[in-house]
Motif scaffolding. Structure first.
Motif, mmCIF file in Angstrom:
data_model
loop_
_atom_site.group_PDB
_atom_site.id
_atom_site.type_symbol
_atom_site.label_atom_id
_atom_site.label_comp_id
_atom_site.label_asym_id
_atom_site.label_seq_id
_atom_site.Cartn_x
_atom_site.Cartn_y
_atom_site.Cartn_z
ATOM 1 N N LEU A 149 10.670 -19.977 -2.803
ATOM 2 C CA LEU A 149 11.024 -20.924 -3.862
ATOM 3 C C LEU A 149 12.496 -21.294 -3.759
ATOM 4 O O LEU A 149 13.342 -20.439 -3.504
ATOM 5 N N LYS A 150 12.772 -22.556 -3.976
ATOM 6 C CA LYS A 150 14.147 -23.040 -3.823
ATOM 7 C C LYS A 150 14.799 -23.415 -5.148
ATOM 8 O O LYS A 150 16.022 -23.475 -5.243
ATOM 9 N N GLU A 151 13.999 -23.673 -6.172
ATOM 10 C CA GLU A 151 14.502 -24.050 -7.493
ATOM 11 C C GLU A 151 13.630 -23.411 -8.566
ATOM 12 O O GLU A 151 12.443 -23.160 -8.331
ATOM 13 N N MET A 153 11.237 -23.312 -11.889
ATOM 14 C CA MET A 153 10.171 -24.257 -12.242
ATOM 15 C C MET A 153 9.637 -23.981 -13.646
ATOM 16 O O MET A 153 9.589 -22.836 -14.095
ATOM 17 N N SER A 156 5.058 -26.025 -13.302
ATOM 18 C CA SER A 156 4.899 -26.564 -11.938
ATOM 19 C C SER A 156 5.887 -27.661 -11.582
ATOM 20 O O SER A 156 5.749 -28.304 -10.533
ATOM 21 N N GLN A 157 6.902 -27.904 -12.428
ATOM 22 C CA GLN A 157 7.916 -28.896 -12.128
ATOM 23 C C GLN A 157 9.289 -28.228 -12.038
ATOM 24 O O GLN A 157 9.589 -27.299 -12.782
ATOM 25 N N GLU A 158 10.113 -28.710 -11.108
ATOM 26 C CA GLU A 158 11.449 -28.133 -10.963
ATOM 27 C C GLU A 158 12.286 -28.392 -12.203
ATOM 28 O O GLU A 158 12.200 -29.457 -12.827
ATOM 29 N N THR A 159 13.097 -27.398 -12.569
ATOM 30 C CA THR A 159 13.960 -27.526 -13.733
ATOM 31 C C THR A 159 15.280 -26.814 -13.423
ATOM 32 O O THR A 159 15.575 -26.520 -12.273
ATOM 33 N N THR A 160 16.065 -26.542 -14.461
ATOM 34 C CA THR A 160 17.363 -25.890 -14.256
ATOM 35 C C THR A 160 17.319 -24.473 -14.826
ATOM 36 O O THR A 160 16.497 -24.158 -15.702
ATOM 37 N N ASN A 485 18.601 -21.894 -4.276
ATOM 38 C CA ASN A 485 19.064 -21.760 -5.658
ATOM 39 C C ASN A 485 18.228 -20.701 -6.373
ATOM 40 O O ASN A 485 17.418 -20.998 -7.249
ATOM 41 N N THR A 486 18.426 -19.460 -5.959
ATOM 42 C CA THR A 486 17.660 -18.353 -6.519
ATOM 43 C C THR A 486 18.558 -17.475 -7.391
ATOM 44 O O THR A 486 19.779 -17.618 -7.391
#
Length: 1009
Positions: A149-151, A153, A156-160, A485-486
């Motif tokens: 995982l890079k971002e 979620m 199921s959608q990327e978030t901050t 971005n972990t």
């Protein structure tokens, strides 16, 4: 000569020849030619004059083409401000720890220009002592896995991270305020700082619980020790203190509890290098395991027979000791001699059981207690702290989830939707919650159902601490900046506690308050902290407790499973273990030490059943009418049983693992409060007309009546040190040659392998692959026998197929002083060095493969394809992240060239340069090849054969030492030491023969005084 065979097909051929009176003839086999195309016949072994002229024309034309080519321009950007600790071209090593909730190893990480490229064992560790295993070695590749995982979620959608933190904190506060229940589900946590953090988290949010869940459970052992010793713990087993080892379905050299540690202990006493004694090992098991295949005596049993045999064994020992006995059915195996041997080895024996069954574990505890093994070969004063998962707590959690009694769930590096037997119930329970958070490295089967997915950092990007045994600590530190971005799981928990400290700060505070005061060497915490980080380990010698007293309980054998069919055994493969590493292509392509299969799981069936029902390799069967898998006829598989590896059938692991094999975790059962991976009755039926291709690697030539693997018994060895190797001196004296005997004025590098210390685990294969940039080629090319590993581990069976003996030999380039490959190369691409190395000049090789055909050891590899940057080989060499693992000191080979073991020549050159800078010679032992350095059994020795004081020279002078195919007079620089078994002169079938089996008609558990 003893007859060896590699597969059930070869065994049947030998049997057929024997029936015809031709047992003395060598098995006829066509040569192992490399195919020009995948579809070419194996029989296409002859070549016409036209073929030769075509090849000659191609070779000359290709050589001319290469001479006119230029290397592509590669640009490097220099440091503007070079970091003080980085010198381009010079590696840094950092001490850290590998721990994934299941496996533990203290390690050193080799770092080149800011990127980790190789893992070595930490020799300072009192637990693993510099050893590793295949999964530890291959874990370096997981760091660069594009499936990570890079971002963060949400749904199921990327978030901050900020958005997730705010919402998770709000929902945790809401659940706590309403009096709801939240659960943190983790694998076994052995970090003292993390355990303290979890307790503080539960105080911050009242109503929160912490439950431990291990995919492969040892909860029955924990419960048994709690009943017998009032201590819910895993003992510290000391195989190096035992003269007699008896195992019951405990694969302690492969996957059970602490295999690197146990391998070190086991091989230390069995190597016969420092003493003339070795422990005897007897293994009862329900599938052919790595451990069983190394045992002196291996006894195949059904899972349902295990506790009956154990209770009968207990009764024999108890009768001799005047203790209580219990009524039990007759043992299906004759164990009278075993009881006598155990009684003769009181306090120096060790009985272990790997089955997650309370009855068996209680009986084993009672046997060890009667034999006085606690305090000598078994230590509960300094217990092992891994494998603490509670099966009954997990089962209760799933029930509560389904009933809506749990409002929030935080999952940390666990995947029960994949590996829990009641996975669907767990998934249904997740859907009813207000809050579900998964902290994981990849969007696995469980994470895809969670509201929030928080990408966890790789262990090589993280700070951590570990206490693997009571008082035995090791450190974890980041060896690279975060690739994606972990965020480390502990840092996430701190944020949700509204604490802005980093986890590194938290660890330092914990150690300063709780661990630092227990030492007296340092006056200041900073000096203490720096030394622990540098060494990677710290041992608190004052922390060991007293041995607890034993409390006896009623013993009984288990109940035979109901129903018709086969007794099922689920096991972990040496390569991918419980399935965490299914997306690692290095591990998928690692041949299984027993079956030699790659890339799949399959059903291991007994040879007798296969013959009766005409089942052959790759036929497809249906298990319980649901799971469809191919068949592999496994010698030594007990009649009435089948075995299947877990860890396959992933749907959300990554492009390598998805859809590969079948998930058989649902075939495990939950009974008596524990998850049982063996003993369930299942049906098996053939799927008519259907076959599934398997990729097996052992396709080299037969022994052809030549003594490649040499062995003897301990009694024979004590009578004659060259037992099993008597022909060696005769061969050496008879060898004649027209060539001059090569002389080496400086160093003459050589390698030796002690077959008594080599267990065949495959760790060296992966270590070599990581060090030397060996390509992954995929299942299809493995089936075409184009495996690229520089080391293969040959596995030979002997004796009967129902229960064969097994011997293994690691084989790499032998670096022959009279190398047949060198004479036939038309472009001198494989010259011999002044130090005895058989070299490869890749830019000179034009791919004629004459050297491959002329090598009697079949250890040279040909690159049929461009594996790097080729979309048809979509593994780690096909993306920029995967290529970060490459060793810059070793060339990445291109299509059309031959490659093979180089004795890690880059390490030789580095050691020579270091010695030159210090104005000295190379010290024996400072130079280690990749395979040698990581070997958990210390089976490999490398050094200068011209140094009279070197370890390799001592081995050369040992009567057990010989060379492979030495009658060919190729003068190999690789040496082998004969395999010595601790067997009696009597036939093993007499000692452990199968008796008449009596069904369970007697009520078990009645005590007799």
């Amino acid at each position: 000569m003893k007859q060896y065979w590699r597969s059930i097909e070869e065994y049947e051929s030998i049997q057929e020849q024997g029936n015809k009176g031709n047992q003395d003839d060598s098995l006829k086999e066509t040569p192992d030619h490399h195919h020009d195309e995948p579809g070419d016949s194996d029989l296409a072994g002859s070549h016409s004059r036209r073929d030769f002229l075509k090849m000659l024309g191609f070779g000359i034309g290709y050589a001319g083409l290469l001479s006119g080519c230029e290397m592509p321009v590669r640009k490097a950007i220099p440091y503007l401000n070079q970091p003080e600790e980085i010198v381009p071209g010079v590696a840094n090593y950092y001490a850290t720890t590998f721990y994934d909730g299941h496996d533990y190893c203290s390690i050193l990480v080799k770092n080149r220009e800011g990127r980790p490229i190789k893992i070595e064992g930490n020799v300072l560790s009192p637990v693993t002592k510099g050893g590793t295993h295949a999964r530890v070695q291959a874990s370096i590749l997981n760091l660069y896995d594009m499936a990570r995982l890079k971002e963060p979620m949400k749904n199921s959608q990327e978030t901050t991270w900020e958005a997730i933190d705010g919402e998770v904190i709000a929902k945790l506060q809401e659940i706590s305020t309403e009096g709801g229940r939240a659960v943190i589900l983790t694998p076994t946590v052995i970090s003292p700082s993390a355990r303290h953090l979890l307790k503080e988290f539960m105080l911050k949010y009242p109503g929160t619980e912490w439950i431990t869940y291990d995919a492969i459970s040892s909860s029955a052992m924990l419960q048994a020790n709690e009943m017998n010793f009032k201590q819910k713990a895993i003992p510290d087993y000391r195989f190096d203190q035992a003269d007699l080892i008896v195992g019951f379905n405990a694969d302690f050299l492969g996957n059970w509890l602490s295999p690197v540690e146990y391998t070190k202990q086991y091989t230390k006493k069995r190597s016969l290098m420092d003493s003339k004694t070795m422990p005897r090992h007897i293994q009862f098991e329900s599938y052919m395991s790595l451990t069983g295949s190394n045992a002196d005596y291996r006894v195949p049993i059904k899972p349902s027979e295990e506790s009956i045999i154990l209770l009968n064994l207990y009764n024999l020992i108890a009768s001799a000791k005047g203790a209580d006995t219990y009524t039990v059915s007759e043992s299906p195996i004759e164990i009278g001699k075993l009881a006598e041997e155990l009684l003769a080895s009181e306090g120096k024996s060790l009985v272990v059981c790997g089955t997650n069954d309370l009855h068996s574990q209680l009986i084993v505890n009672a046997i060890n207690h009667l034999l006085g093994n606690y305090g000598t070969t078994i230590d509960l004063a300094r217990p092992l702290l891994t494998q603490q998962g509670s099966d009954d707590e997990m089962a209760a959690l799933v029930d509560d989830m389904v009933q809506g009694k749990v409002s929030g769930l935080i999952l940390c590096q666990v995947n029960p939707v994949y590996d829990y037997p009641a996975a669907q119930r767990f998934a249904d329970g997740m859907k009813q919650m207000k809050l579900t958070v998964s902290i994981t490295e990849r969007l696995d089967e469980t994470a895809r159902l969670a509201h929030y997915v928080c990408p966890d950092s790789n262990y090589l990007e993280s700070w951590n601490d570990f206490e693997v045994k009571k008082g035995c600590y090791s450190m974890g530190q980041p060896v690279i900046n975060k690739v994606f971005n972990t965020r480390q799981a502990q840092d996430s928990l701190l944020r949700w506690m509204e604490d802005q400290a980093t986890y590194n700060d938290y660890i330092e505070n914990y150690w300063e308050k709780n661990i630092y005061p227990g030492q007296s060497k340092f006056d200041g915490f900073r000096g203490f902290r720096n030394e622990v980080l540098h060494d990677g380990i710290y041992v608190d010698t004052s922390s060991a407790g007293a041995q607890p007293s034993f409390s006896s309980v009623e013993l009984q054998a288990g109940i035979e499973p109901e129903g018709e069919g086969f007794e099922l055994v689920l096991y972990e493969k040496i390569s991918i273990g419980d399935g965490k590493y299914a997306n690692n292509p290095w591990l998928q392509e690692l041949p299984d030490p027993v079956t030699m299969a790659t890339w799949d799981n399959y059903v291991c069936i007994p040879p007798g059943y296969a013959k009766e029902n005409r089942l052959k390799l790759e036929d497809v069967v249906l298990i319980n009418g649901d799971v469809e898998l191919p068949v592999l006829v496994q010698p030594g598989q007990p009649e009435g049983t089948i075995a299947i590896a877990v860890g396959y059938g992933r749907s959300n692991a990554g492009k390598v693992a998805n859809g590969l094999g079948k998930n058989v975790y649902p075939l495990a059962v939950i009974a008596d409060g524990h998850r049982k991976f063996s003993g369930r009755k299942v049906t098996m039926e053939r799927v008519s007309g259907k076959r599934y291709p398997l990729a097996l690697t052992q396709s080299h030539h037969t022994m052809e009546q030549r003594a490649l693997a040499r062995e003897a018994t301990l009694m024979e060895y004590l009578e004659a040190p060259d037992a099993g190797n008597e022909m060696h001196m005769g061969i050496v004296e008879e060898n004649l040659t027209l060539y001059e005997i090569p002389q080496y004025e400086g160093s003459h590098w050589g390698l030796a392998i002690n077959l008594n210390a080599c267990i065949g685990c495959g760790n060296c294969v992966i270590s070599c692959q990581a060090e030397n940039n060996v390509a992954v080629i995929g299942k299809e090319q493995v089936r075409n026998r184009r495996i690229m590993h520089w080391i293969r581990i040959d596995r030979y069976y002997s004796d009967e197929a129902d229960n064969p003996e097994v011997i293994r030999m690691p084989v790499m380039c032998q670096h022959c002083d009279n190398a047949p490959c060198e004479n036939v190369c038309p472009v001198a691409a494989t010259p011999h060095s002044s130090e005895g190395l058989n070299q490869m000049a890749y830019n000179r090789c034009i791919g004629t493969r004459y050297c491959v055909n002329n090598c009697p050891y079949k250890v040279r590899r040909f690159n049929w394809f461009e594996y790097a940057g080729n979309e048809k080989f979509d593994y780690n060499l096909n993306n920029d992240y995967g290529k970060l693992v490459l060793n810059p000191d070793v060339t990445v080979r291109s299509r059309g060239v031959v490659e093979k073991c180089s004795f890690c020549v880059q390490r030789i050159q580095a050691a020579k340069l270091n010695a030159k800078m210090e104005n000295r010679g190379i010290i024996d032992g400072e130079l280690k090849t990749a395979c040698q350095q990581s070997c958990p059994g210390d089976a490999i020795v490398f050094g200068d054969m011209n140094d009279p004081n070197s370890e390799i020279k001592k081995i050369l002078d040992n009567p057990r030492t010989y060379q492979l195919l030495e009658q060919l007079h190729t003068l190999p620089s690789v040496n082998y030491m004969t395999k010595i078994w601790n067997k009696d002169k009597e036939d093993k079938k007499v000692n452990y023969r199968r008796t008449r089996y009596v069904p369970h008609s007697v009520k078990h558990g009645k005590k007799h005084s």
